[in-house]
Design a protein around this motif. Structure first.
Motif, mmCIF file in Angstrom:
data_model
loop_
_atom_site.group_PDB
_atom_site.id
_atom_site.type_symbol
_atom_site.label_atom_id
_atom_site.label_comp_id
_atom_site.label_asym_id
_atom_site.label_seq_id
_atom_site.Cartn_x
_atom_site.Cartn_y
_atom_site.Cartn_z
ATOM 1 N N ARG A 119 0.664 -1.197 -0.008
ATOM 2 C CA ARG A 119 -0.020 0.073 0.053
ATOM 3 C C ARG A 119 0.942 1.320 -0.009
ATOM 4 O O ARG A 119 0.756 2.331 -0.686
ATOM 5 N N PHE A 120 2.012 1.445 0.577
ATOM 6 C CA PHE A 120 2.957 2.325 0.629
ATOM 7 C C PHE A 120 3.334 2.456 -0.774
ATOM 8 O O PHE A 120 3.681 3.745 -1.029
ATOM 9 N N ALA A 121 3.707 1.517 -1.322
ATOM 10 C CA ALA A 121 4.452 1.650 -2.679
ATOM 11 C C ALA A 121 3.237 2.392 -3.594
ATOM 12 O O ALA A 121 3.390 3.020 -4.372
ATOM 13 N N LEU A 122 1.994 1.877 -3.453
ATOM 14 C CA LEU A 122 0.893 2.327 -4.300
ATOM 15 C C LEU A 122 0.802 3.859 -3.922
ATOM 16 O O LEU A 122 0.557 4.683 -4.811
ATOM 17 N N VAL A 123 0.757 4.373 -2.813
ATOM 18 C CA VAL A 123 0.746 5.595 -2.398
ATOM 19 C C VAL A 123 1.851 6.616 -2.626
ATOM 20 O O VAL A 123 1.662 7.615 -3.201
ATOM 21 N N GLY A 124 3.025 5.894 -2.904
ATOM 22 C CA GLY A 124 4.352 6.377 -3.409
ATOM 23 C C GLY A 124 4.113 6.635 -4.889
ATOM 24 O O GLY A 124 4.648 7.670 -5.296
ATOM 25 N N VAL A 125 3.484 5.841 -5.775
ATOM 26 C CA VAL A 125 3.314 6.351 -6.945
ATOM 27 C C VAL A 125 2.244 7.387 -7.240
ATOM 28 O O VAL A 125 2.763 8.261 -8.071
ATOM 29 N N VAL A 126 1.271 7.503 -6.679
ATOM 30 C CA VAL A 126 0.393 8.550 -6.476
ATOM 31 C C VAL A 126 1.130 9.794 -6.066
ATOM 32 O O VAL A 126 0.731 10.662 -6.539
ATOM 33 N N ASN A 127 1.787 9.711 -4.966
ATOM 34 C CA ASN A 127 2.483 10.825 -4.433
ATOM 35 C C ASN A 127 3.540 11.300 -5.562
ATOM 36 O O ASN A 127 3.830 12.408 -5.646
ATOM 37 N N THR A 128 4.224 10.437 -6.160
ATOM 38 C CA THR A 128 5.290 10.705 -7.392
ATOM 39 C C THR A 128 4.537 11.445 -8.440
ATOM 40 O O THR A 128 5.041 12.476 -8.967
ATOM 41 N N VAL A 129 3.479 11.210 -9.012
ATOM 42 C CA VAL A 129 2.766 11.670 -10.042
ATOM 43 C C VAL A 129 2.271 13.094 -9.464
ATOM 44 O O VAL A 129 2.491 13.891 -10.160
ATOM 45 N N THR A 130 1.723 12.992 -8.321
ATOM 46 C CA THR A 130 1.247 14.402 -7.952
ATOM 47 C C THR A 130 2.435 15.491 -7.915
ATOM 48 O O THR A 130 2.572 16.298 -7.951
ATOM 49 N N TYR A 131 3.563 14.978 -7.204
ATOM 50 C CA TYR A 131 4.890 15.874 -6.980
ATOM 51 C C TYR A 131 5.281 16.184 -8.477
ATOM 52 O O TYR A 131 5.519 17.394 -8.698
ATOM 53 N N TYR A 132 5.533 15.403 -9.383
ATOM 54 C CA TYR A 132 6.040 15.445 -10.685
ATOM 55 C C TYR A 132 5.119 16.277 -11.518
ATOM 56 O O TYR A 132 5.504 17.365 -12.161
ATOM 57 N N GLY A 133 3.786 16.221 -11.294
ATOM 58 C CA GLY A 133 2.867 17.229 -12.061
ATOM 59 C C GLY A 133 2.804 18.525 -11.432
ATOM 60 O O GLY A 133 2.998 19.492 -12.438
ATOM 61 N N CYS A 134 2.891 18.752 -10.276
ATOM 62 C CA CYS A 134 3.105 19.979 -9.498
ATOM 63 C C CYS A 134 4.549 20.795 -9.997
ATOM 64 O O CYS A 134 4.573 21.744 -10.189
#
Length: 160
Positions: A9-24
């Motif tokens: 689950r942490f890895a999945l959140v990490g993917v979402v977080n990375t996409v959010t970070y990178y988009g921002c």
């Protein structure tokens, strides 16, 4: 939930977080220097990460205490990624567009360990649970402050 389940689950959140970070980061990069864009995107994605990790990864109730401690989970991540972005762009000549993605990979294991420690730490004032060797609790630790009902176990409090 097992540590393995939390890690997935942490890895999945990490993917979402990375996409959010990178988009921002890419949006902010049009107005800001790359380091400022990195810092702002990092802070925004960290706030989202806190709530996703609370509800989805660790299934625990977010509290102000955990929210205020949560940046500690990203202190090592921030240091590694910021130094990594600088090293990759200014020293090694990598593209400023892709450098944050490369730098982020090295910080993942450290962030999981610190995050898990903070998010699953009992809040101060929580009642101590009996050890398995001592059997069922008796007395004040097994009753509510008013003495009328038992205090739910930590697992029961987290799942609610």
């Amino acid at each position: 939930m097992t540590v393995r389940g939390q890690l997935i689950r942490f890895a999945l959140v990490g993917v979402v977080n990375t996409v959010t970070y990178y988009g921002c980061y890419l949006v902010l990069l049009t107005w800001l220097p790359y380091v400022a864009a990195h810092v702002a995107a990092f802070v925004l994605s960290m706030i989202g990460s806190f709530f996703l990790n609370s509800y989805f990864t660790y299934r625990t109730r977010p509290t102000w205490r955990k929210f205020l401690l949560f940046p500690l989970t990203n202190a090592a991540n921030f240091t590694i990624t910021t130094c990594g972005v600088y090293l990759l762009v200014d020293v090694l000549g990598f593209s400023r567009t892709y450098a944050p993605l490369i730098a982020a990979a090295a910080a993942i294991p450290i962030t999981f360990v610190v995050s898990r420690t903070i998010m699953l730490r009992p809040d101060p004032g929580a009642y101590a649970e009996p050890s398995p060797a001592s059997g069922p609790a008796a007395g004040p630790a097994s009753a509510s402050p008013s003495g009328s009902a038992p205090v739910p176990s930590r697992a029961a409090r987290i799942d609610k």
